[in-house]
Scaffold this active site. Sequence first.
Site, mmCIF file in Angstrom:
data_model
loop_
_atom_site.group_PDB
_atom_site.id
_atom_site.type_symbol
_atom_site.label_atom_id
_atom_site.label_comp_id
_atom_site.label_asym_id
_atom_site.label_seq_id
_atom_site.Cartn_x
_atom_site.Cartn_y
_atom_site.Cartn_z
ATOM 1 N N LYS A 169 25.365 18.226 1.257
ATOM 2 C CA LYS A 169 26.510 18.563 0.754
ATOM 3 C C LYS A 169 27.453 17.404 0.242
ATOM 4 O O LYS A 169 28.533 17.461 0.580
ATOM 5 C CB LYS A 169 27.369 19.783 1.391
ATOM 6 N N ASP A 218 25.382 25.903 -5.415
ATOM 7 C CA ASP A 218 25.291 24.487 -5.821
ATOM 8 C C ASP A 218 25.794 24.516 -7.360
ATOM 9 O O ASP A 218 26.448 23.599 -7.746
ATOM 10 C CB ASP A 218 24.171 23.802 -5.697
ATOM 11 N N GLU A 260 29.229 22.958 -8.458
ATOM 12 C CA GLU A 260 29.570 21.796 -9.523
ATOM 13 C C GLU A 260 30.219 22.295 -10.841
ATOM 14 O O GLU A 260 30.721 21.357 -11.582
ATOM 15 C CB GLU A 260 28.318 21.099 -9.681
#
Lengths: 499, 499
Positions: free
Chosen positions: B176, B239, B243
Amino acid sequence: MKPKQQVKRVPNLFDSRVFPVERIELDGVEESFLRGGRNLFPLLPKALAGISQIGVIGWGSQGPAQAQNLRESLQGTGTRVTVGLRTGSESFMKAKAAGFSEADGTLGEMFSVIAASDLVILLISDAAQAQLYKKVFEALRPGATLGLSHGFLLAYLEAVGEHFPATVNVIAVCPKGMGPSVRRLYEQGREVNGAGINTSFGVEQDLDGRATDIALAWSVALGAPYTFKTTLKSEVVSDLFGERSILLGAVHGIVEALYQRYLDEGAKPEAAFNRACESLTGPIRQIISRNGLVGLDEHLDANGRRDFRRAYDATYASFKGVMAEIYDEVVSGNEVKSVVMAAKRFSEYPMTTIEGSPMWTAGADFRRHRGQIKTDVDGFTAGTFAGAMMAQVDILEEHGHPYSEIANESIIEAVDSLLPYMHARGVAYMVDNCSTTARLGTRKWGPRFQAILEQVTFPAMVDREATPDQMPERFLTHPVHEVLHKLSEMRPALDIAVT
Amino acid sequence: MKPKQQVKRVPNLFDSRVFPVERIELDGVEESFLRGGRNLFPLLPKALAGISQIGVIGWGSQGPAQAQNLRESLQGTGTRVTVGLRTGSESFMKAKAAGFSEADGTLGEMFSVIAASDLVILLISDAAQAQLYKKVFEALRPGATLGLSHGFLLAYLEAVGEHFPATVNVIAVCPKGMGPSVRRLYEQGREVNGAGINTSFGVEQDLDGRATDIALAWSVALGAPYTFKTTLKSEVVSDLFGERSILLGAVHGIVEALYQRYLDEGAKPEAAFNRACESLTGPIRQIISRNGLVGLDEHLDANGRRDFRRAYDATYASFKGVMAEIYDEVVSGNEVKSVVMAAKRFSEYPMTTIEGSPMWTAGADFRRHRGQIKTDVDGFTAGTFAGAMMAQVDILEEHGHPYSEIANESIIEAVDSLLPYMHARGVAYMVDNCSTTARLGTRKWGPRFQAILEQVTFPAMVDREATPDQMPERFLTHPVHEVLHKLSEMRPALDIAVT
């Protein structure tokens, strides 16, 4: 630079048993078209033989315009125009106020009207089409014709793996302008024969070879001065793409970025609004509508041409990059899927409006004493807008769309329908009040256009002093000017009045 | 407001035959986790029994970090770490410079290394994975383990209707944090046992029941202080979503909008940059990293709390609306499809950089005399950022992600990996230099966050005078604070150094 897999435009031809179809060569490729006008109204009964009722379903933007135009054009023929709506809805009252009535059979419950009509013109919203299409298909009589004004339903059916019923004709007649323009120009057409909004038509299913003539009759009866052929797929792609680009999304992003730029250069809010927005929706739009994009040339002095060139040269490639992305997103089905997903979020995340943004606050101030301030053709604003327009033209051309579709979807619809309304009511009003599909697209892509201008394009621009005082050569020699000129000869010149 | 179809979080448990797995209750739901540290290194040979070679494929962000960490952790065991790259590539030279060599068998041609390895850790870019996956699958030995650090390949295979080969294990260990943080914190871990970047792991295919222990060993050897379980699908969704949201997309949009806001309020460019960006990547980030989000409370005076509350109350719902859209786009597969389409456009439309934008120009000026200007915790900036962070936490929670994943993807990765790098190099540098998938996502969604703040949220905000001088109640009582506190006890406190 041309894309590696450019699709070549091919001749775009059709014939009619009823109407006098002509041919035109646009940038070297032949296209059939039908020149409209009230002189063709006597041919309507032949084309619509056997159609005793047209059901117009929906009362949004296109509904009131098409129902009223069709009623007026078909008066005294054997074809009745009946509006079908949810009983007891607000729309039902509005249709009544427009003279449609249950008593004389010209107004009724949506599905009863569908079942009783030979031509069903489905003008409910995209979201409603996605929700109700099964019930609509079930209600259609075998042998009837389903008419759409937009290819969205085709794209939606593709996305969910469904099909139109095989027992009906499926056609589309797609006005290249908003409903209010379709009505307003038709009304102007009473005095000036041929005034109206151009349309494209497509035939998706044709049971007995009559579908093209039914579509052409519908288009003529709407008042279209110029009708050209497309497919439902090409239409929905160019339509979703166009409203995300020059028609709404790009305009929104452009005026926001220009407004900020002029503020940064020291302009007061109202002056910045005048240059960024009023100039675009006012004189720039009028000049393009009357004399095409090259018409801008003669309205600019040396400094104006310098500004135009500077903006055009810097923005064209940036716009094209974003538009290539939009095109891919639309043609892949992503964009339709996004619209369907967004509609499911509305109950929890309602759409917000942008009318309270700093620029629109300045715009509202400006508009309160409109007329006291002079608005010129701003060279920088014009160059930026022309950069976006030409980028859209080139993207559609590289993907093989017919030039009639390119010119209408990229330029004519903008200057003769959308921009006059933006001038009358504001770009923010348009963004906040257009169809849900367009609105979602604008809110998604407008900020992308704005961001690339503010963060990449404008900061990298050459100095004004280093810019020649002629318009860019590749702008002046673009084939679209000749296309626009030819298309403009097909219809009377008139000022688009928005009240 | 909760969504209608909220997905309930369920216990997130796993067992190990080798490592001492513990349990923790996070917001009332039990999760298994493995506390890392160098004291576990002696257990690695047992977990990796039969794995004589680990092939680390790729030398982008994660490649150098993972190859070096694994080499160091596995020194003296029977497992060799070999880097596989295109022969003659620039990366090949870099790997050589980092001490990997063809002579001792720790560096070789990509596909030879894949064929010769028992565990293949595939760290090439998303685009390269999409392009090369067939060749990679063919090269894998039957019985080998394919390791990923990101679920992208699973999402891509789903999009194109393909599958992993049935003859291999498929696992993922997903740090992470960016590669450079994975390396940097591992190095700090030499002095402070347990320093490192948390990871999630997932097991997609398990041939003989050993996949979980192989994944845990990989994670421990990377230096992860805390390893939690996920699935490849949950990982790729959180994820890509993360982002596009708080890690990059939202930060980019937030600092641009705040910078403009502070300018509009009369600040000079450097002062506006200091409040909008420097305060966020500096003191705000440090406080959250050390004391959690509630730590901001004690650093603000009455006016600061008023600003925090005003910003938080106004922005939270706006952020949540955009993030709900991002989540839908990711989980539907649209976003992966967009990335694949974008990669095909690069030859014609190369990606541009944003480092020349007005804010980054001001930022570069600011950074030249950094240290001479004091940077405080700005209440308004902190409130806006916290609004975005909490919106992301709530979106993931409502979709049923385990709280370990939520906290790591929404907060810990931001404050311990991304923001320190942004502080050292600039947000624009991060946006311009992160992975192609992240970069595309940031450029797509950053402007959306910026636009909603500038055009909708900020204009509709209540006056400062009308705002109470306490932090918002629903912020202070959010369960994530307790979760963060529990998780922070799992690892040593240390300053993230970026040089």
